[in-house]
Design a protein around this motif. Structure first.
Motif, PDB file in Angstrom:
ATOM      1  N   THR A  25      54.770 -25.093  24.992  1.00  0.00           N
ATOM      2  CA  THR A  25      53.446 -25.365  25.579  1.00  0.00           C
ATOM      3  C   THR A  25      52.419 -24.529  24.823  1.00  0.00           C
ATOM      4  N   GLN A  26      51.778 -23.556  25.485  1.00  0.00           N
ATOM      5  CA  GLN A  26      50.917 -22.631  24.750  1.00  0.00           C
ATOM      6  C   GLN A  26      51.744 -21.664  23.907  1.00  0.00           C
ATOM      7  N   ASN A  27      52.988 -21.426  24.344  1.00  0.00           N
ATOM      8  CA  ASN A  27      53.900 -20.542  23.628  1.00  0.00           C
ATOM      9  C   ASN A  27      55.195 -21.279  23.338  1.00  0.00           C
ATOM     10  N   VAL A  28      55.999 -20.671  22.500  1.00  0.00           N
ATOM     11  CA  VAL A  28      57.352 -21.162  22.229  1.00  0.00           C
ATOM     12  C   VAL A  28      58.308 -20.347  23.095  1.00  0.00           C
ATOM     13  N   TYR A  29      59.008 -21.021  23.998  1.00  0.00           N
ATOM     14  CA  TYR A  29      59.902 -20.342  24.939  1.00  0.00           C
ATOM     15  C   TYR A  29      61.341 -20.472  24.438  1.00  0.00           C
ATOM     16  N   LEU A  30      61.979 -19.317  24.192  1.00  0.00           N
ATOM     17  CA  LEU A  30      63.359 -19.272  23.727  1.00  0.00           C
ATOM     18  C   LEU A  30      64.251 -18.767  24.840  1.00  0.00           C
TER      19      LEU A  30
ATOM     20  N   SER B   1      66.058 -13.108  13.124  1.00  0.00           N
ATOM     21  CA  SER B   1      66.501 -11.982  12.307  1.00  0.00           C
ATOM     22  C   SER B   1      66.760 -10.768  13.199  1.00  0.00           C
ATOM     23  N   LYS B   2      67.388  -9.771  12.633  1.00  0.00           N
ATOM     24  CA  LYS B   2      67.679  -8.563  13.411  1.00  0.00           C
ATOM     25  C   LYS B   2      66.400  -7.876  13.868  1.00  0.00           C
ATOM     26  N   LYS B   3      65.388  -7.898  13.031  1.00  0.00           N
ATOM     27  CA  LYS B   3      64.118  -7.283  13.405  1.00  0.00           C
ATOM     28  C   LYS B   3      63.449  -8.048  14.541  1.00  0.00           C
ATOM     29  N   GLN B   4      63.441  -9.380  14.452  1.00  0.00           N
ATOM     30  CA  GLN B   4      62.843 -10.175  15.514  1.00  0.00           C
ATOM     31  C   GLN B   4      63.624 -10.060  16.808  1.00  0.00           C
ATOM     32  N   SER B   5      64.931 -10.051  16.701  1.00  0.00           N
ATOM     33  CA  SER B   5      65.757  -9.924  17.914  1.00  0.00           C
ATOM     34  C   SER B   5      65.501  -8.588  18.612  1.00  0.00           C
ATOM     35  N   LYS B   6      65.321  -7.540  17.839  1.00  0.00           N
ATOM     36  CA  LYS B   6      65.054  -6.230  18.426  1.00  0.00           C
ATOM     37  C   LYS B   6      63.666  -6.189  19.064  1.00  0.00           C
ATOM     38  N   GLN B   7      62.673  -6.817  18.430  1.00  0.00           N
ATOM     39  CA  GLN B   7      61.328  -6.836  18.989  1.00  0.00           C
ATOM     40  C   GLN B   7      61.261  -7.610  20.299  1.00  0.00           C
ATOM     41  N   LEU B   8      62.121  -8.611  20.466  1.00  0.00           N
ATOM     42  CA  LEU B   8      62.140  -9.424  21.683  1.00  0.00           C
ATOM     43  C   LEU B   8      63.133  -8.909  22.718  1.00  0.00           C
ATOM     44  N   GLY B   9      63.584  -7.675  22.580  1.00  0.00           N
ATOM     45  CA  GLY B   9      64.487  -7.106  23.578  1.00  0.00           C
ATOM     46  C   GLY B   9      65.930  -7.433  23.347  1.00  0.00           C
ATOM     47  N   ASN B  10      66.340  -7.517  22.051  1.00  0.00           N
ATOM     48  CA  ASN B  10      67.735  -7.803  21.679  1.00  0.00           C
ATOM     49  C   ASN B  10      68.210  -9.142  22.232  1.00  0.00           C
ATOM     50  N   ILE B  11      67.376 -10.149  22.138  1.00  0.00           N
ATOM     51  CA  ILE B  11      67.754 -11.500  22.527  1.00  0.00           C
ATOM     52  C   ILE B  11      68.438 -12.178  21.356  1.00  0.00           C
TER      53      ILE B  11
ATOM     54  N   CYS C 296      44.482 -23.846  22.354  1.00  0.00           N
ATOM     55  CA  CYS C 296      44.743 -23.438  23.739  1.00  0.00           C
ATOM     56  C   CYS C 296      45.950 -24.127  24.350  1.00  0.00           C
ATOM     57  N   VAL C 297      46.378 -25.273  23.806  1.00  0.00           N
ATOM     58  CA  VAL C 297      47.434 -26.049  24.459  1.00  0.00           C
ATOM     59  C   VAL C 297      48.741 -26.023  23.684  1.00  0.00           C
ATOM     60  N   VAL C 298      48.725 -25.817  22.387  1.00  0.00           N
ATOM     61  CA  VAL C 298      49.950 -25.764  21.588  1.00  0.00           C
ATOM     62  C   VAL C 298      49.866 -24.567  20.651  1.00  0.00           C
ATOM     63  N   PRO C 299      51.003 -23.965  20.316  1.00  0.00           N
ATOM     64  CA  PRO C 299      50.978 -22.841  19.363  1.00  0.00           C
ATOM     65  C   PRO C 299      50.701 -23.347  17.953  1.00  0.00           C
ATOM     66  N   CYS C 300      49.573 -22.977  17.404  1.00  0.00           N
ATOM     67  CA  CYS C 300      49.178 -23.478  16.096  1.00  0.00           C
ATOM     68  C   CYS C 300      48.188 -22.513  15.465  1.00  0.00           C
TER      69      CYS C 300
ATOM     70  N   ILE D 243      57.102 -16.660  22.868  1.00  0.00           N
ATOM     71  CA  ILE D 243      56.555 -16.249  21.574  1.00  0.00           C
ATOM     72  C   ILE D 243      55.217 -16.945  21.394  1.00  0.00           C
ATOM     73  N   SER D 244      54.158 -16.171  21.279  1.00  0.00           N
ATOM     74  CA  SER D 244      52.831 -16.733  21.094  1.00  0.00           C
ATOM     75  C   SER D 244      52.649 -17.180  19.644  1.00  0.00           C
ATOM     76  N   ALA D 245      51.534 -17.877  19.396  1.00  0.00           N
ATOM     77  CA  ALA D 245      51.267 -18.373  18.050  1.00  0.00           C
ATOM     78  C   ALA D 245      51.047 -17.224  17.077  1.00  0.00           C
ATOM     79  N   ASN D 246      50.344 -16.177  17.519  1.00  0.00           N
ATOM     80  CA  ASN D 246      50.103 -15.035  16.630  1.00  0.00           C
ATOM     81  C   ASN D 246      51.403 -14.320  16.277  1.00  0.00           C
ATOM     82  N   ASP D 247      52.287 -14.161  17.266  1.00  0.00           N
ATOM     83  CA  ASP D 247      53.563 -13.508  16.992  1.00  0.00           C
ATOM     84  C   ASP D 247      54.437 -14.353  16.070  1.00  0.00           C
ATOM     85  N   TYR D 248      54.356 -15.676  16.238  1.00  0.00           N
ATOM     86  CA  TYR D 248      55.190 -16.530  15.389  1.00  0.00           C
ATOM     87  C   TYR D 248      54.731 -16.482  13.936  1.00  0.00           C
ATOM     88  N   TRP D 249      53.417 -16.633  13.704  1.00  0.00           N
ATOM     89  CA  TRP D 249      52.937 -16.651  12.320  1.00  0.00           C
ATOM     90  C   TRP D 249      53.027 -15.273  11.674  1.00  0.00           C
TER      91      TRP D 249
END
Length: 506
Positions: free
Chosen positions: A280-285, A260-270, A216-220, A296-302
């Motif tokens: 914190t609970q997520n990874v903020y880019l 990657s190009k696929k990840q960048s497109k999924q995150l809105g071309n970031i 609940c407190v860290v992405p893992c 980016i949540s833990a599920n999306d990262y893994w």
């Protein structure tokens, strides 16, 4: 002749006799004695012991109920009265208990007094009632559960927390979360190992509770395994040892990642080159060229993991030559959430190691336009002259990427900031803390600086006032530290000690 009858019943008088001991006129009974003489001549409590012993575990404040049961009870509680009554021999069917209660004693005297009222039929129709006091002496005896915990080698469940990074900033943040929420209270031992921490528990539920807290407190993510210790074939009882392996994402604050190009497109071309602004609970880019942010949540990262190209230990020091803040017309149009905390600017920098040797300037777009001024020192990543290998980076042309990526501003020397720091943090009771080296001390100093610079991050951390620093008179007299971020006094907590609590009680 009719006779008139009287309906009044005849009154009967009870025969009275003299007491055989004192001669007092009493009603007749089986012993021919008054109540006072009965109490002096007959003792119905002679078979009941007037003293006893209680075994108390001073670790968990539990009392032994023979043979092996330990009951949690406070002084003058109903549970403690039950333990005392079961310790008194002689309270059987012949001697009936009428009332029981405590007599106040000093809490530190190791004495418990119980006042009892009993009745017994001493003869046919003669019932005698007496009141007496039983005194119990409390002896300290550690219970089996506390003995296993104190031994620090007994455990039934283990939580292994790991992170594959070269620094410990995430663990310092996780330590403060554990202290604030007291999530480690059930741990019998905490050991520091290479790459993380090990938490030992006497129960499986306590270990699972800690694993759920970390989720609940860290992405893992975590995995569970168990090992058979023993098996009773007669009662079909299995004894297992459980292990929870918790893996934290290998991305920390101020790390530079390449999507990657696929990840960048999924995150809105970031991106694709992004900076990790917070974990914190997520990874903020954050994209330093457009100010676009993406959690980016833990599920999306893994589901599609990525690693850091460069961490804070491999950043290069630059000197800011000029800063041009971009206006609304010069900024690129962003679809999605944009950071309102940062300001986009064109920054001209030079390497500190090349000043006076090679007068070469680097131009880059940075998200630190609200902090940087000419002459400031900033840490950045030299992408053109670095030797990195990443599959995502091979998908892009290096000429289209920025030569320098600025990450954070350096406000002052670490020793100066340490002298001006008027607060402190608490720590866990971790075994093998003697292995602390200079690298870990530097990581801890960087974590303290992150707390001073990020107000959102320190909202989840308990910061305590350092009385020794407040008593010094020369803290604010040093020059060159006017713009250094600091924590206000209203954000600090008072560090309560046992002496302070005793003064408040008195």
């Amino acid at each position: 002749m009719e006779y008139m009858t009287n309906d009044v019943e005849p009154t009967t008088t009870v025969a009275k006799i003299l007491c055989c001991q004192c001669g007092v006129l009493i009603e007749s009974n089986a012993l021919n004695m008054c109540n006072g003489c009965m109490q002096t001549q007959i003792d119905i409590t002679e078979m009941i012991p007037k003293q006893g012993q209680l075994q108390m575990c001073n670790k968990c404040i539990r009392y032994l109920q023979p043979p092996t049961t330990w009951i949690a009870a406070q002084l003058e509680s109903r549970e403690l009265l039950t333990v005392c009554l079961k310790r008194i021999k002689g309270l059987n069917k012949e001697v009936r208990l009428i009332d029981a209660g405590f007599i106040w004693t000093e809490p530190h005297s190791k004495r418990v007094k119980v006042k009892l009222t009993v009745q017994k039929e001493v003869a046919t129709g003669a019932i005698l009632q007496q009141t007496f006091v039983v005194e119990f002496t409390i002896f300290n005896q550690i219970c089996d559960d506390c003995q296993k915990i104190e031994a620090k080698d007994y455990w039934k469940a283990l939580v292994q927390v790991r992170q594959r990074t070269s620094h410990k900033k995430t663990f310092f943040y996780l330590e403060q979360l554990l202290l604030k929420h007291n999530a480690h209270a059930d741990a019998s031992n905490i050991k520091q190992v290479n790459g993380g921490l090990d938490f030992y528990f006497a129960e499986q539920n306590s270990a699972r509770k800690l694993a759920d807290f970390l989720m609940c407190v860290v992405p893992c993510r975590f995995e569970t395994s168990k090992r058979l210790i023993s098996h009773d074939i007669h009662s079909n009882i299995y004894n297992y040892k459980y292990t929870y392996i918790v893996e934290i994402v290998p991305v920390c604050k101020d790390d530079i990642v390449c999507l990657s190009k696929k990840q960048s497109k999924q995150l809105g071309n970031i991106g694709p080159m992004c900076i990790c602004s917070r974990v914190t609970q997520n990874v903020y880019l954050i994209d330093p060229k457009t100010l676009k942010v993406a959690p980016i949540s833990a599920n999306d990262y893994w589901r599609s993991p990525f690693t850091a190209l460069c961490d804070s230990k491999h950043l290069v020091e630059y000197i800011v030559c000029d800063v041009n803040v971009l206006d609304e017309h010069s900024k690129p149009h962003v679809y999605g959430k944009e950071s309102q905390k940062h300001v986009l600017a064109e920054v001209f920098v030079m390497k500190s190691s090349e000043i006076g040797v090679v007068d070469k300037q680097y131009s880059t777009i940075s998200h630190l336009g609200h902090l940087l001024h000419p002459g400031d020192t900033v840490m950045g990543f030299d992408l053109q002259n670095s030797n990195v290998s990443d599959p995502s980076l091979d998908q892009y042309d290096l000429d289209q990427l920025a030569d320098v990526i600025l990450v954070k501003k350096i406000y002052a020397d670490k020793s100066l900031r340490n002298r001006r720091r008027q607060w402190k943090l608490k720590h866990l009771d971790v075994e093998d803390v003697g292995s602390v080296n200079s690298t870990m001390e530097r990581d801890y100093t960087d974590f303290l600086e992150d707390l001073e610079e990020d107000a959102v991050l320190r909202q989840t951390v308990n910061v305590y006032k350092d009385e020794k620093k407040f008593q010094s008179n020369n803290i604010g007299d040093e020059e060159g530290g006017e713009d250094i971020p600091r924590i206000d006094l209203n954000e600090m907590l008072a560090d309560m000690t046992m002496e302070d609590s005793d003064k408040m009680d008195s």
